[in-house]
Each structure stands twice: as structure tokens, then as C-alpha cells.
Motif scaffolding. Sequence first.
Motif, PDB file in Angstrom:
ATOM      1  N   ASP A  58      -7.289  -4.493   4.648  1.00 33.12           N
ATOM      2  CA  ASP A  58      -7.120  -3.318   5.514  1.00 33.12           C
ATOM      3  C   ASP A  58      -5.735  -2.675   5.445  1.00 33.12           C
ATOM      4  O   ASP A  58      -5.425  -1.810   6.263  1.00 33.12           O
ATOM      5  CB  ASP A  58      -7.493  -3.657   6.967  1.00 33.12           C
ATOM      6  N   HIS A  59      -4.907  -3.055   4.468  1.00 30.53           N
ATOM      7  CA  HIS A  59      -3.636  -2.372   4.214  1.00 30.53           C
ATOM      8  C   HIS A  59      -3.731  -1.749   2.824  1.00 30.53           C
ATOM      9  O   HIS A  59      -3.412  -2.376   1.814  1.00 30.53           O
ATOM     10  CB  HIS A  59      -2.457  -3.339   4.306  1.00 30.53           C
ATOM     11  N   PHE A  60      -4.181  -0.507   2.793  1.00 36.07           N
ATOM     12  CA  PHE A  60      -4.525   0.152   1.535  1.00 36.07           C
ATOM     13  C   PHE A  60      -3.309   0.911   0.987  1.00 36.07           C
ATOM     14  O   PHE A  60      -3.296   2.139   0.926  1.00 36.07           O
ATOM     15  CB  PHE A  60      -5.712   1.089   1.768  1.00 36.07           C
ATOM     16  N   HIS A  61      -2.280   0.164   0.609  1.00 37.98           N
ATOM     17  CA  HIS A  61      -1.086   0.769   0.030  1.00 37.98           C
ATOM     18  C   HIS A  61      -0.290  -0.313  -0.703  1.00 37.98           C
ATOM     19  O   HIS A  61      -0.510  -1.513  -0.488  1.00 37.98           O
ATOM     20  CB  HIS A  61      -0.214   1.440   1.100  1.00 37.98           C
ATOM     21  N   THR A  62       0.623   0.107  -1.539  1.00 35.07           N
ATOM     22  CA  THR A  62       1.439  -0.801  -2.335  1.00 35.07           C
ATOM     23  C   THR A  62       2.188  -1.795  -1.439  1.00 35.07           C
ATOM     24  O   THR A  62       2.755  -1.418  -0.421  1.00 35.07           O
ATOM     25  CB  THR A  62       2.464   0.003  -3.153  1.00 35.07           C
ATOM     26  N   ARG A  63       2.147  -3.056  -1.805  1.00 41.33           N
ATOM     27  CA  ARG A  63       2.801  -4.158  -1.109  1.00 41.33           C
ATOM     28  C   ARG A  63       2.149  -4.494   0.220  1.00 41.33           C
ATOM     29  O   ARG A  63       2.621  -5.356   0.945  1.00 41.33           O
ATOM     30  CB  ARG A  63       4.299  -3.905  -0.932  1.00 41.33           C
ATOM     31  N   GLY A  64       1.054  -3.825   0.564  1.00 44.85           N
ATOM     32  CA  GLY A  64       0.234  -4.212   1.692  1.00 44.85           C
ATOM     33  C   GLY A  64       0.981  -4.416   2.999  1.00 44.85           C
ATOM     34  O   GLY A  64       1.839  -3.626   3.388  1.00 44.85           O
ATOM     35  N   LEU A  65       0.637  -5.513   3.701  1.00 47.91           N
ATOM     36  CA  LEU A  65       1.189  -5.798   5.018  1.00 47.91           C
ATOM     37  C   LEU A  65       2.709  -5.850   5.018  1.00 47.91           C
ATOM     38  O   LEU A  65       3.357  -5.384   5.961  1.00 47.91           O
ATOM     39  CB  LEU A  65       0.618  -7.125   5.532  1.00 47.91           C
ATOM     40  N   ALA A  66       3.307  -6.388   3.970  1.00 51.64           N
ATOM     41  CA  ALA A  66       4.773  -6.493   3.923  1.00 51.64           C
ATOM     42  C   ALA A  66       5.431  -5.124   4.015  1.00 51.64           C
ATOM     43  O   ALA A  66       6.447  -4.959   4.697  1.00 51.64           O
ATOM     44  CB  ALA A  66       5.207  -7.201   2.641  1.00 51.64           C
ATOM     45  N   ALA A  67       4.844  -4.137   3.353  1.00 53.98           N
ATOM     46  CA  ALA A  67       5.405  -2.782   3.391  1.00 53.98           C
ATOM     47  C   ALA A  67       5.289  -2.181   4.788  1.00 53.98           C
ATOM     48  O   ALA A  67       6.224  -1.535   5.282  1.00 53.98           O
ATOM     49  CB  ALA A  67       4.707  -1.891   2.368  1.00 53.98           C
ATOM     50  N   THR A  68       4.153  -2.394   5.448  1.00 55.18           N
ATOM     51  CA  THR A  68       3.978  -1.893   6.804  1.00 55.18           C
ATOM     52  C   THR A  68       4.995  -2.528   7.745  1.00 55.18           C
ATOM     53  O   THR A  68       5.607  -1.847   8.576  1.00 55.18           O
ATOM     54  CB  THR A  68       2.553  -2.187   7.310  1.00 55.18           C
ATOM     55  N   HIS A 240       3.793 -10.101  -9.443  1.00 52.25           N
ATOM     56  CA  HIS A 240       3.299 -11.284  -8.732  1.00 52.25           C
ATOM     57  C   HIS A 240       1.776 -11.296  -8.695  1.00 52.25           C
ATOM     58  O   HIS A 240       1.141 -12.340  -8.905  1.00 52.25           O
ATOM     59  CB  HIS A 240       3.860 -11.308  -7.314  1.00 52.25           C
ATOM     60  N   LEU A 241       1.172 -10.142  -8.432  1.00 52.60           N
ATOM     61  CA  LEU A 241      -0.292 -10.059  -8.394  1.00 52.60           C
ATOM     62  C   LEU A 241      -0.896 -10.415  -9.751  1.00 52.60           C
ATOM     63  O   LEU A 241      -1.903 -11.130  -9.827  1.00 52.60           O
ATOM     64  CB  LEU A 241      -0.733  -8.655  -7.984  1.00 52.60           C
ATOM     65  N   PRO A 246      -7.071 -13.408  -9.731  1.00 57.03           N
ATOM     66  CA  PRO A 246      -7.917 -12.589  -8.858  1.00 57.03           C
ATOM     67  C   PRO A 246      -7.493 -12.710  -7.391  1.00 57.03           C
ATOM     68  O   PRO A 246      -7.114 -13.791  -6.933  1.00 57.03           O
ATOM     69  CB  PRO A 246      -9.319 -13.175  -9.070  1.00 57.03           C
ATOM     70  N   PRO A 247      -7.543 -11.611  -6.634  1.00 54.51           N
ATOM     71  CA  PRO A 247      -7.139 -11.656  -5.221  1.00 54.51           C
ATOM     72  C   PRO A 247      -8.121 -12.455  -4.391  1.00 54.51           C
ATOM     73  O   PRO A 247      -9.300 -12.594  -4.742  1.00 54.51           O
ATOM     74  CB  PRO A 247      -7.156 -10.177  -4.811  1.00 54.51           C
ATOM     75  N   PRO A 248      -7.659 -13.007  -3.273  1.00 52.73           N
ATOM     76  CA  PRO A 248      -8.568 -13.744  -2.391  1.00 52.73           C
ATOM     77  C   PRO A 248      -9.629 -12.810  -1.815  1.00 52.73           C
ATOM     78  O   PRO A 248      -9.421 -11.600  -1.722  1.00 52.73           O
ATOM     79  CB  PRO A 248      -7.646 -14.291  -1.300  1.00 52.73           C
ATOM     80  N   SER A 249     -10.729 -13.373  -1.441  1.00 49.88           N
ATOM     81  CA  SER A 249     -11.814 -12.594  -0.850  1.00 49.88           C
ATOM     82  C   SER A 249     -11.881 -12.879   0.654  1.00 49.88           C
ATOM     83  O   SER A 249     -11.660 -14.026   1.071  1.00 49.88           O
ATOM     84  CB  SER A 249     -13.133 -12.956  -1.524  1.00 49.88           C
ATOM     85  N   PRO A 250     -12.181 -11.841   1.461  1.00 46.97           N
ATOM     86  CA  PRO A 250     -12.436 -10.442   1.122  1.00 46.97           C
ATOM     87  C   PRO A 250     -11.144  -9.684   0.853  1.00 46.97           C
ATOM     88  O   PRO A 250     -10.090 -10.025   1.386  1.00 46.97           O
ATOM     89  CB  PRO A 250     -13.140  -9.910   2.372  1.00 46.97           C
TER      90      PRO A 250
END
Length: 286
Positions: A58-68, A240-241, A246-250
Motif C-alpha cells: 500500500d505504499h506505491f512509490h519508490t522506497r515505499g514506507l521508508a520514504a513516507t 537491494h530489491l 522476489p518480493p514477499p507476498s502480498p
Amino acid sequence: MSSRGILDNDLGRPLADALDGVRDHYRATGLTERLKAALAAFGPEDQRLMPRQLAALDHFHTRGLAATAELASLTGITADMSVLDVGSGVGGPARFLAATYGCRVTGVDLSEPFVAAARYLTERTGQSEQVSFQIGSALQLPLDDGRFDVVLLQHVAMNIADRARLYREIRRVLKPGGRFATFDVVSNGGEPHYPVPWARLPATSFLLTATATRSAIETAGFRPLAWQDDTEAAKAWIAHLRASGPPPSPNLGVVMGPDMSELAANLGRNLMEGRLGILTAVFEAA
């Protein structure tokens, strides 16, 4: 003080056509049902979820939660503030801000499926009294003048051609002295490889350089408080990615579909090749 409705015909045909293209990109048919199925991994439907449990999707941007988290800290959000998240997606940043700072958050997004999904996920985290979502265009926010202490804009402006109108509209809904925080992709002069997370074709991608972005924001009635190039941090995140597999699900594939891995790979390629950069900035409403 006037509340504004969502009237695409008021925007003019070219802008309305561009909005239609953006809506198509974020159509996400059946999104809420896909989320329900994916979240079964966390337990039954009536089990309360923590906002951080949803961070991978649910963080649809580069670096996800860390960036927010970094943007919020830079902006100086406190519990007594009213915050607007423009282009709120499925609501991850809004829920994080409310949980972390105790502030009230409103999200606005053009995509009806995203807003429906954001409301569903917010019910699952028990935050519906504190966090709300509306359908609307960033160019014509369905909100009163001077209502918010802070406006966030994360990876949204790349879909908007009329930046002058975008930043004027953000200024309109901010209180005098309110803060506008932006975290966006900028052009470094090279044509991006498509598809990318915000656009599968160039017709719905409207990138500006960092310099042009700053000029447009200042012209709309803002003065800069913080300005930083976060491109290297984004590159490190991409590396890092790639190394992690593969990313964790979901994950965001639930939201954007099976080609999300291709969209993300092209974003990484564009950053690594110097075609794109990442800008973080905070401004104060004059």
C-alpha cells in the motif's frame, strides 16, 4: 470558502482526455476482492490488521514506507494537524501518518477502485474514524479552501501535465503557513524506458526536471523549506530489491497486476541509467 466538485468538463477536453488515460492506467478492476483474497494470509476477515503489515502493497512509490516516514519527519507533522494526501492510492501513507502521529488524514484519488480499496483496508486497520478517502482530481480537489495544515504529494505529479494548476490547487486547500511536501520522480533529460509504474505509454507521463518543478511550485505561492536529491537513495533501494529476489507476498502486484515486476524493473533501469531522478522537498504556503 467553496467546495469544489469533480467536473472534468471544467478542465477542458485535452486535460479531461489526459485524466481518462490516467484513470485507465489505475483501473484496477476487482481490486478490493483481490486484496481480500491476498490478506487471508494474515488471518480471517474480522482480524484487525496493523498498518505496517500492509506496507509491501500500500505504499506505491519508490522506497515505499521508508520514504513516507522520512518525508513526514521532514515536514514536521504533529497530532493536532489536518493532513491531505493527494493521489492517495490505496491509502498506505494516510494510515501510516494517522497511526504514527495521531493526526487526521484525508486522501483524494482519481481511481474509484483505489478509493474503494483504501476504505476497505482502513476498515481492516480500524482507522476509519481518523482516516477518510474521496474520489477526485488533483486539478480540482473536492475540498474547501484553507482546510489543511499539510498536503503530501508522493509520485503523483508525473501523471499531471498542468503543473501550474496542480500546485495552485494544493495552495488553495492549505492554510496560510501550511506545508506542502512532495516526493516525486523528475526528468534528468533522457527519455524513459516504458512501461513504468505511473505510465505504460508516454501519453500519460508528464515529467519535469527538478529545476522546473521548483519553479512551478514557487510560482504557485510557496517558499522552500527543504530540498534534497534522493536519487542515490533510490538507486540503493533498487539494488537491494534486485539482490533480495522476489518480493514477499502480498505486494504491489496485487494492486497493479502481473506486469508490476516489469514496471518496477524499468523504473530501476531508468534511475540507474540517469534518465530519471528522485526529488524530496518541503515548501511553506506564502
